[in-house]
Design a protein around this motif. Structure first.
Motif, PDB file in Angstrom:
ATOM      1  N   GLN A 155       0.924  32.781  -9.119  1.00  0.00           N
ATOM      2  CA  GLN A 155      -0.350  32.163  -8.776  1.00  0.00           C
ATOM      3  C   GLN A 155      -0.655  32.359  -7.299  1.00  0.00           C
ATOM      4  O   GLN A 155       0.270  32.424  -6.468  1.00  0.00           O
ATOM      5  CB  GLN A 155      -0.330  30.668  -9.093  1.00  0.00           C
ATOM      6  CG  GLN A 155      -0.226  30.335 -10.568  1.00  0.00           C
ATOM      7  CD  GLN A 155      -0.188  28.840 -10.818  1.00  0.00           C
ATOM      8  OE1 GLN A 155       0.200  28.067  -9.951  1.00  0.00           O
ATOM      9  NE2 GLN A 155      -0.589  28.428 -12.006  1.00  0.00           N
ATOM     10  N   THR A 159      -7.803  30.751  -4.594  1.00  0.00           N
ATOM     11  CA  THR A 159      -8.418  31.855  -5.327  1.00  0.00           C
ATOM     12  C   THR A 159      -9.890  32.075  -4.983  1.00  0.00           C
ATOM     13  O   THR A 159     -10.475  33.055  -5.429  1.00  0.00           O
ATOM     14  CB  THR A 159      -8.305  31.612  -6.845  1.00  0.00           C
ATOM     15  OG1 THR A 159      -8.934  30.366  -7.176  1.00  0.00           O
ATOM     16  CG2 THR A 159      -6.849  31.584  -7.283  1.00  0.00           C
ATOM     17  N   CYS A 227      -2.894  38.102 -10.624  1.00  0.00           N
ATOM     18  CA  CYS A 227      -3.869  37.046 -10.369  1.00  0.00           C
ATOM     19  C   CYS A 227      -4.939  37.602  -9.428  1.00  0.00           C
ATOM     20  O   CYS A 227      -4.751  38.635  -8.798  1.00  0.00           O
ATOM     21  CB  CYS A 227      -3.213  35.789  -9.794  1.00  0.00           C
ATOM     22  SG  CYS A 227      -1.955  36.073  -8.548  1.00  0.00           S
TER      23      CYS A 227
END
Length: 742
Positions: A155, A159, A227
């Motif tokens: 992760q 983001t 990711c």
């Protein structure tokens, strides 16, 4: 460089066996020179392979290529740990490792460039990566260690980023393991920006914004886990207060596009004029220009709902069928020299019949994917005559109807997605029972009939483990207990409301045809590393499509009646650089068949195609093997290309030269039964001739300046009135306004 040790030394060519490892590990570290201190147990899968991946050793350009590099092959990006361990520890007579002297191992000395290495220095002596490799070798280079955890996920700590022009930020990548531990792997992760001109990212995960506003996605890949971070660079100047609040909105499309533009501080272009909208709608929906009479009637109408009424009328026109069926033929139609002329003709007729019946998209997919019977009676079965193995069918079906490009997972774990070989071959197993009897393929003449049926047997095996795989979807579950044909269960899963890939890829494809660019581009590549420019819009369109019963006409009507669709293509000072968010209409060259129909309509002539009835239209051509210099010049697919065939929409010098110099185009402009001859012989005034020409070619009336100039050319020509009209028509058809959709 060759994979060799060089001069033989006392610690070279040590062949390790299970009995020797214990003895070698007792060697006093101080007797091995300046080797680093022993460290805790090192995992090959969790510690060593990430080093190889981070430094590009197992990349496609190096040892990860299909046959490796200079005798040393690794699995691409480390997707097969057993294979990689065997290649390092056992292949080449074990000479890549020296357990007695780990720092002298070929693996280490090549990586540090102590020995000639085509890839150059990858790690430095004494670095953490160096220490890890040496410690692993000293410990006997085990495949696994006791109580080894499993990497479960990776992760990004953050983001979503909004950066100022030339600003920067840092990515932090965290790996999560099955024992509950985490590790910061930022420095061992590979990063890639989808638009380096907008945002660059270095090997340490540092983001650096460019000088211009925009947005892009940045991929982070650690081993086989991926990711994505979304990075936007809004404009620094604010929009006028309440700018988007005051704009009219026709439906949810306007809401979601305007919301995104407001966030980016981009001002939408002004609405396009009625004539531009008219031409855009005709070429998009039915693939031809409006006639002068149709254009004049629409432009003169004062009805408030004239746009909606026009859309309904166009969707009911027979040209709608051929225009949209022709686009699907690009995606499905194979080479007749491979599968047979009659089979391809039947296939093309079948595709067109689905649009004649206005079959919903889910039923279209079901009829095609579960097709059975004769290739001479059920054209849909030609799919299985062309794609003859389960893996070939799987790649086509997943790309067209799910927007998932599985090709890479056929040979190795997908480098940009989560799909593994197990996923690929389990999906392909849905087609394992497809049987065939009759005449097989015999290119270049495959003329026989073939029967496609459901067999009682048919296994698909994993290419590495040889295990027989049961049919399984890419995610979720299917019920195979009551189905003799696994394909039926597959389609049930594909079109279920829980699977939004099916709706998303189709609405994205339709959106791209109407708006000039897909919300995801390429249109059939829906993956986490290629995110949509407007996720909320794609989700809303997909949901609307599902709720309409997968009705394509309803979807088209919803899009073309939005205000976003009718936006001008003229940029303003805020959106000139925007190519993602539909702040203006994106100009594009007309599709080859649409432009061919425009030529036919303007000149009032027809083109003759071999193997077609007289006066057939270009979008009724059933194979690209039928000769047409015009269609080839303007970008129809190569007839030798396997479907799905995507058009190249770029303009070229060849196209410009063809319009200027084509003898065929000149013949049609000067045709005796053509429009120019009719106008010259008629009783219309010069003003009326000019108006008809502009309505025919550009779907608009001339400006005052254009009217005056063109009238002068006709009136001053005297007895050569026809020549003047022909010259005007030729000049207008060579204008960008004729070739480009504004």
């Amino acid at each position: 460089m060759p994979d060799r040790l060089g001069p033989r030394s006392s610690n070279c060519y040590v062949i390790v066996s299970a009995l020797l490892v214990t003895a070698l590990l007792t060697v006093d570290a101080t007797s091995l020179g300046n080797e680093p201190r022993p460290r805790d147990a090192v995992s090959f899968e969790l510690d060593v392979q990430p080093i190889l991946a981070a430094h590009g050793c197992n990349a496609g350009a190096c040892h990860g290529k299909q046959r490796g590099q200079n005798g040393f092959q690794l699995s691409l990006l480390g997707f097969d740990s057993d294979f990689d361990h065997d290649a390092i520890a056992r292949q080449a007579r074990g000479r890549r490792l020296s357990i007695a002297a780990p720092a002298s191992s070929l693996l280490v000395r090549k990586a540090t460039a102590e020995l000639p290495h085509g890839g150059g220095r990858k790690i430095d002596v004494g670095s953490d990566a160096y220490q890890t490799l040496v410690a692993w070798i000293r410990q006997g280079a085990p495949r696994r260690i006791a109580d080894e955890a499993v990497l479960e996920s990776v992760q990004l700590q953050q983001t979503e980023f909004a950066l100022a022009p030339s600003g920067s930020a840092a990515l932090t990548t965290i790996a999560h393991y099955s024992d509950g531990t985490t590790r910061d792997v930022t420095g061992m992760t590979s990063y890639l920006s989808n638009e380096a001109a907008i945002v660059q990212v270095d090997s340490a995960g540092r983001l650096t914004a460019g000088p211009i506003p925009g947005e892009t996605a940045v991929m982070a890949r650690y081993m086989n886990h991926i990711c994505v971070a979304n990075v936007s660079i809004p404009r620094t100047e604010a929009l006028p207060e309440g700018f988007y609040d005051d704009l009219p909105r026709a439906n949810f499309i306007d809401d979601l596009v305007y919301d995104k533009l407001n966030q980016l501080r981009i001002r939408v272009s002004d609405p396009a004029g009625e004539a531009v909208f008219l031409r855009r709608l005709y070429t998009d929906v039915i693939g031809r220009l409006p006639t002068p009479e149709e254009a004049d009637r629409f432009l003169n109408s004062q009805d408030s709902d004239k746009r909606a009424r026009l859309v309904d009328r166009l969707l009911d026109q027979p040209e709608y069928i051929d225009h949209w069926a022709n686009q699907w033929a690009d995606l499905l139609r194979p080479n007749p020299y491979r599968v047979g002329i009659k089979a391809v003709l039947n296939y093309d007729n079948w595709i067109r019949q689905q649009f004649r019946e206005n079959v919903s998209h889910d039923e279209f997919a079901r009829r095609l994917i579960t097709a059975k019977g004769s290739t001479w009676h059920n054209g849909a079965t030609t799919l299985f005559r062309d794609r003859r193995s389960p893996d070939e069918v799987a790649t086509l079906v997943s790309q067209l109807f799910l927007g998932v490009r599985l090709d890479c997972a056929k040979c190795h774990h997908h480098p940009f997605e989560k799909w593994s070989q197990h996923d690929f071959y389990s999906f392909a197993a849905f087609f394992g029972k497809v049987g065939r009897k009759g005449t097989g393929l015999s290119p270049p003449i495959s003329g026989g009939e073939e029967i496609v049926y459901v067999s009682t047997k048919g296994d698909v095996r994993h290419p590495v483990t040889e295990a027989v795989l049961a049919p399984a979807p890419l995610f979720g579950d299917v019920d195979l207990s009551e189905e003799d044909d696994p394909r039926e269960a597959l389609v049930d899963w594909m079109v279920s409301p829980e699977n939004d890939y099916f709706a998303k890829v189709h609405v994205n494809r339709i959106w791209a045809q109407l708006m000039g660019r897909g919300i995801v581009d390429p249109v059939d590549d829906l993956r986490s590393t290629n995110p949509p420019s407007n996720p909320a819009l794609l989700d809303a369109l997909a949901k609307h499509f599902q709720q309409s019963g997968y009705d394509q006409k309803d979807l088209i009507k919803t899009i073309v009646l939005s205000n976003v669709y009718s936006t001008s293509s003229t940029p303003n000072e805020t959106n000139a650089g925007d190519r993602l968010n539909y702040s203006r209409h994106y100009r594009h060259r007309l599709r080859a068949e649409v432009l061919a129909e425009a030529v036919a309509g303007v000149t009032e002539t027809t083109e003759s195609f071999s193997a077609l009835a007289p006066e057939s239209r270009s979008n009724q051509v059933w194979t690209h093997r039928i000769d047409s210099v015009f269609l080839d010049t303007f970008g129809r697919p190569d007839p030798n290309q396997d479907p799905p065939c995507e058009r190249v929409a770029d303009s070229s010098v060849t196209q410009t030269l063809h319009l200027m110099n084509s003898r065929e185009l000149d013949r049609r402009v000067r045709s005796d039964p053509g429009r120019a001859a009719r106008l010259a012989a008629g009783k219309q005034s010069a003003a009326e001739v000019v108006t008809e020409l502009y309505l025919a070619v550009f779907s608009r009336r001339p400006t005052a300046q254009e009217q005056q100039y063109c009238e002068l050319q006709i009136t001053s020509a005297g007895e050569n009135r026809r020549g003047a009209i022909e010259d005007l028509m030729w000049a207008m058809m060579n204008a960008p306004e004729f070739v480009i959709q504004n």
